[in-house]
Scaffold this active site. Structure first.
Site, short mmCIF file in Angstrom:
data_model
loop_
_atom_site.label_atom_id
_atom_site.label_comp_id
_atom_site.label_asym_id
_atom_site.label_seq_id
_atom_site.Cartn_x
_atom_site.Cartn_y
_atom_site.Cartn_z
N GLY A 17 -41.42 66.59 -23.14
CA GLY A 17 -42.52 66.14 -24.00
C GLY A 17 -42.42 66.79 -25.35
N ALA A 18 -41.19 66.85 -25.89
CA ALA A 18 -40.89 67.71 -27.02
C ALA A 18 -40.90 66.99 -28.36
CB ALA A 18 -39.52 68.37 -26.80
N GLY A 21 -46.98 67.03 -30.35
CA GLY A 21 -47.99 67.93 -29.79
C GLY A 21 -47.50 69.30 -29.34
N GLY A 23 -45.56 70.25 -26.89
CA GLY A 23 -44.13 70.40 -26.56
C GLY A 23 -43.30 70.61 -27.81
N SER A 146 -54.04 71.81 -16.95
CA SER A 146 -55.25 71.61 -17.77
C SER A 146 -56.46 72.14 -17.04
CB SER A 146 -55.42 70.10 -18.01
OG SER A 146 -56.73 69.83 -18.43
N TYR A 171 -55.69 61.29 -14.26
CA TYR A 171 -55.22 62.44 -15.03
C TYR A 171 -55.60 63.75 -14.33
CZ TYR A 171 -54.49 65.61 -18.97
OH TYR A 171 -54.06 66.64 -19.78
N1 LIG Z 1 -54.00 68.15 -25.88
C1 LIG Z 1 -54.83 68.73 -25.05
O1 LIG Z 1 -56.03 68.95 -25.36
C2 LIG Z 1 -54.35 69.17 -23.72
C3 LIG Z 1 -55.19 69.99 -22.94
C4 LIG Z 1 -54.75 70.41 -21.67
C5 LIG Z 1 -53.49 70.04 -21.23
N2 LIG Z 1 -52.69 69.26 -22.01
C6 LIG Z 1 -51.36 68.91 -21.49
O2 LIG Z 1 -50.39 69.24 -22.46
C7 LIG Z 1 -49.22 68.45 -22.26
C8 LIG Z 1 -48.74 67.90 -23.58
O3 LIG Z 1 -49.73 67.05 -24.10
P1 LIG Z 1 -50.02 66.90 -25.67
O4 LIG Z 1 -51.48 67.09 -25.82
O5 LIG Z 1 -49.08 67.71 -26.47
O6 LIG Z 1 -49.74 65.32 -25.82
P2 LIG Z 1 -48.88 64.45 -26.86
O7 LIG Z 1 -49.05 64.94 -28.25
O8 LIG Z 1 -49.23 63.03 -26.55
O9 LIG Z 1 -47.40 64.72 -26.37
C9 LIG Z 1 -46.95 64.26 -25.14
C10 LIG Z 1 -45.46 64.33 -25.09
O10 LIG Z 1 -45.04 63.78 -23.81
C11 LIG Z 1 -44.09 62.75 -24.06
N3 LIG Z 1 -44.10 61.69 -23.08
C12 LIG Z 1 -45.11 60.84 -22.77
N4 LIG Z 1 -44.70 59.95 -21.85
C13 LIG Z 1 -43.39 60.25 -21.59
C14 LIG Z 1 -42.42 59.67 -20.75
N5 LIG Z 1 -42.67 58.60 -19.97
N6 LIG Z 1 -41.18 60.23 -20.70
C15 LIG Z 1 -40.89 61.28 -21.49
N7 LIG Z 1 -41.77 61.87 -22.32
C16 LIG Z 1 -43.00 61.34 -22.36
C17 LIG Z 1 -44.48 62.20 -25.44
O11 LIG Z 1 -43.39 61.46 -25.96
P3 LIG Z 1 -43.61 60.37 -27.14
O12 LIG Z 1 -43.60 61.17 -28.41
O13 LIG Z 1 -42.43 59.48 -27.00
O14 LIG Z 1 -44.92 59.68 -26.87
C18 LIG Z 1 -44.78 63.48 -26.17
O15 LIG Z 1 -43.59 64.13 -26.58
C19 LIG Z 1 -49.61 67.39 -21.22
O16 LIG Z 1 -49.08 67.77 -19.96
C20 LIG Z 1 -51.13 67.44 -21.20
O17 LIG Z 1 -51.65 67.10 -19.94
C21 LIG Z 1 -53.09 68.82 -23.23
#
Ligand SMILES: NC(=O)c1ccc[n+]([C@@H]2O[C@H](COP(=O)([O-])OP(=O)(O)OC[C@H]3O[C@@H](n4cnc5c(N)ncnc54)[C@H](OP(=O)(O)O)[C@@H]3O)[C@@H](O)[C@H]2O)c1
Length: 285
Positions: A17-18, A21, A23, A146, A171
């Site tokens: 997920g790099a 966000g 990652g 989370s 989720y």
């Molecule tokens: N943001 C929050 O408030 C929060 C809070 C608690 C936990 N989290 C957790 O943090 C983690 C990262 O989330 P984020 O908030 O940084 O979200 P984000 O900005 O949407 O980033 C998600 C990343 O995952 C990738 N991804 C999504 N679907 C994929 C797939 N099918 N195959 C490969 N990569 C895929 C995305 O790729 P693309 O760029 O191609 O879309 C992106 O690089 C998640 O596990 C989430 O549950 C987030």
């Protein structure tokens, strides 16, 4: 010790997920510390862009990206093979890729999409890389979960979620599974010097930005401004778990703000964790 001072030179880190966000921030912060970092993304253009900006910003040329859609078991297998063909060690694996889906979708393997990506993606990739993690020991696995795992309910009789599907419920159960998997794997790897911990990054202003999965989706921009951490702030505990000597040998815990804290009661149920493991094994067989 401030984790900024920790030198990760010589360490090989794989981050999923790099391309956005938390990652992407994780790749940046590990690269700043001198690590060799391999980001995983599903989009070539985004992979190239991220590689370029992170190399330029950190001056670390040992940053690269590999392509995989982590909702597809075939692509996860190809990623694990491709990684091991190229690298002979893996010091840190960060399972972070995740998403929410407004409508019920199925992965190419016919599994409810949130469970396939957010949980089975972590489960399968980690198991496929288990041997290289063991040969690289001491090594560390970090699973991004989370606080919403606390609301999660995993009904083993309704994994397909054809009835009662809701974005938030799918989720939450996937994030509960992240922790159940972490604790079970920690028990199974307790003699291998491979540590595995889960963490919660907090409310981070990203594309997922957890509120986007809830009723206040339309308010996301406002909430981000008021409450959202930056992706770098959200990644701090990942970097702590990846780099700090404080957590050497610490395994099977859940961390928030660099502190080990209790997770939901269900995650301490050995039967629940074993059942989740067995189910996950059967779904990736
Ligand atoms: N943001 C929050 O408030 C929060 C809070 C608690 C936990 N989290 C957790 O943090 C983690 C990262 O989330 P984020 O908030 O940084 O979200 P984000 O900005 O949407 O980033 C998600 C990343 O995952 C990738 N991804 C999504 N679907 C994929 C797939 N099918 N195959 C490969 N990569 C895929 C995305 O790729 P693309 O760029 O191609 O879309 C992106 O690089 C998640 O596990 C989430 O549950 C987030």
């Amino acid at each position: 010790m401030n984790t900024k001072e920790q030198n990760m030179k010589g360490k090989v880190c794989l981050v999923t997920g790099a391309t956005a966000g938390i990652g992407q921030a994780t790749v940046m912060l590990l690269a700043e510390r001198g690590a060799t970092v391999i980001g995983v993304g599903r989009n070539s253009a985004k992979n190239e862009y991220s590689t370029k900006i992170i190399q330029e910003k950190t001056g670390n040329s040992a940053v690269e990206y590999m392509l995989a859609d982590l909702s597809s078991q075939k692509e996860i297998r190809a990623l694990a093979q491709g990684f091991q063909d190229k690298y002979d060690r893996l010091d840190v694996l960060v399972n972070n890729a995740g998403a929410t889906f407004g409508e019920r979708l199925e992965s190419v393997d016919g599994i409810e999409m949130t469970f396939a990506l957010n949980h089975l993606g972590y489960f399968l990739l980690t198991n496929l890389l288990a041997d290289i993690l063991v040969t690289s020991r001491p090594s560390r696995v970090i699973n991004v979960s989370s606080s919403l795992h606390r609301l999660g309910k995993l009904d083993f009789d309704n994994i397909p979620f054809k009835e009662g599907y809701a974005r938030s419920k799918a989720y939450q159960r996937s994030k509960l599974a992240n922790i159940g998997f972490t604790y079970e794997m920690a028990r199974r790897f307790s003699n291998n010097d491979v540590t595995i911990n889960a963490m919660n990054p907090g409310l981070v202003a990203t594309n997922v930005g957890e509120v986007a999965g809830g009723v206040v989706a339309k308010m996301k921009g406002v909430v981000d401004k008021i409450a959202g951490l930056t992706p770098e702030e959200g990644a701090q505990t990942i970097i702590y778990l990846a780099a700090s000597p404080d957590v050497a040998g610490v395994t099977g815990r859940y961390f928030v703000k660099e502190k080990s804290v209790p997770s939901a009661k269900t995650t301490y149920d050995l039967g629940f964790c074993r059942q989740l493991w067995n189910l996950s094994e059967s779904l990736v067989a």
